[in-house]
Design an enzyme around this catalytic site. Structure first.
Site, PDB file in Angstrom:
ATOM      1  CB  SER A  97      -8.528  -0.241  12.264  1.00 28.03           C
ATOM      2  OG  SER A  97      -8.242  -0.876  11.031  1.00 28.03           O
TER       3      SER A  97
ATOM      4  NE  ARG B 139      -3.258  -0.232   2.905  1.00 23.32           N
ATOM      5  CZ  ARG B 139      -3.645  -0.651   4.105  1.00 23.32           C
ATOM      6  NH1 ARG B 139      -3.428   0.095   5.167  1.00 23.32           N
ATOM      7  NH2 ARG B 139      -4.231  -1.822   4.244  1.00 23.32           N
TER       8      ARG B 139
ATOM      9  NE  ARG C 103       2.333   8.017   8.141  1.00 24.22           N
ATOM     10  CZ  ARG C 103       1.024   7.829   8.163  1.00 24.22           C
ATOM     11  NH1 ARG C 103       0.477   6.973   7.321  1.00 24.22           N
ATOM     12  NH2 ARG C 103       0.253   8.485   9.001  1.00 24.22           N
TER      13      ARG C 103
ATOM     14  NE  ARG D 281       1.174   2.556  11.393  1.00 26.07           N
ATOM     15  CZ  ARG D 281       0.564   3.734  11.424  1.00 26.07           C
ATOM     16  NH1 ARG D 281      -0.189   4.047  12.463  1.00 26.07           N
ATOM     17  NH2 ARG D 281       0.698   4.583  10.425  1.00 26.07           N
TER      18      ARG D 281
ATOM     19  CD  GLU E 175      -4.960   3.143  12.564  1.00 23.66           C
ATOM     20  OE1 GLU E 175      -5.385   2.226  11.831  1.00 23.66           O
ATOM     21  OE2 GLU E 175      -4.962   4.346  12.218  1.00 23.66           O
TER      22      GLU E 175
END
Length: 259
Positions: free
Chosen positions: A182, A92, A107, A220, A179
């Protein structure tokens, strides 16, 4: 040891979810445009997707493949909920903010992820939504990582989502929560695109509800783990629940120190 740590976290999360009745899959990472469209990745996120030859795409999440497992099918209501999990590399375009977030591993364009997907009856989907995000909170806390659950407001929801929340972990370096995963209830939106229906006992059919939850995304997750277990001497402690996956290792000791 750092490479083994990522593998340990992936296996720990997979084993925990399969013990809770989630069926593990090993899905492909190259999918057709229709597969991406069915789960809502296209057309909205096409600029973030990685296309390959023949109008195919690298998956941004295992949710894409797992949700498409029942595309075009009619499921027996008695077989619901159906629970699936998978580990995959994901691809992504992650546009970082200016400054330090553009460097390091927070990221990335390629990252690993363990995903959960559930097919449910409409009347049960919110119950399963609450259960799924609580699974993530419990797993992080079992690793001695402080986390909180943050409900997403309606203006922040992606097109197909009915309800969504983020699980955020504490970052000692940033002195704030960030974050790490999710959880979302998509209602019947994905099922409508993918023609996934449920046949009830009365013989009538209706659209299924789909849910997904990011169990763990190691880039993360590694940040949260390393920052919360870092000791003053540069070593990193390993929680007891993870030690069997690390060959009994209790402490990771750095092999290279800055002069």
């Amino acid at each position: 040891a750092g490479a083994r740590l990522e593998r340990a976290l992936i296996n720990f999360f997979l084993d925990t979810h399969t013990s809770r009745g989630f069926k593990e899959w090993w899905p492909p990472i190259v999918v057709k445009r229709q597969t991406m469209f069915g789960t809502g990745q296209l057309p909205k996120f096409e600029d973030d997707a990685y296309p390959v030859s023949g109008d195919n795409f690298l998956i941004p999440t295992a949710e894409v493949v797992l949700t498409n497992l029942h595309a075009g099918e009619v499921l027996d209501a008695d077989t619901l909920p159906r629970r699936y999990t998978a580990f995959t590399p994901c691809f992504r375009e992650e546009a970082g903010s200016a400054g330090r977030d553009t460097r390091g591993i927070i990221r990335q364009h390629e990252f690993d992820k363990v995903e959960m997907v559930k097919f449910a009856k409409p009347e049960d989907s919110m119950k399963w939504y609450e259960q799924m995000w609580q699974y993530s909170v419990a797993l992080f806390r079992s690793l001695d990582i402080p986390v909180r659950q943050l409900e997403c407001c309606s203006g922040d929801l992606a097109d197909l989502k009915v309800k969504s929340c983020d699980i955020e972990a504490w970052s000692p370096r940033q002195k704030k929560y960030f974050e790490v995963c999710s959880c979302s209830n998509l209602g019947d939106a994905q099922a409508r695109r993918l023609h996934i229906r449920v046949k009830g006992k009365d013989g009538k059919s209706y659209l299924a509800h789909t849910l997904n939850n990011t169990c763990v995304a190691p880039p993360r997750m590694l940040i949260a783990f390393l920052e919360n277990h870092l000791q003053a001497d540069g070593s990193v402690t390993i929680p007891k629940v993870l030690q069997p996956y690390m060959g009994g290792l209790e402490v990771m000791v750095p092999t290279h120190k800055k002069g």
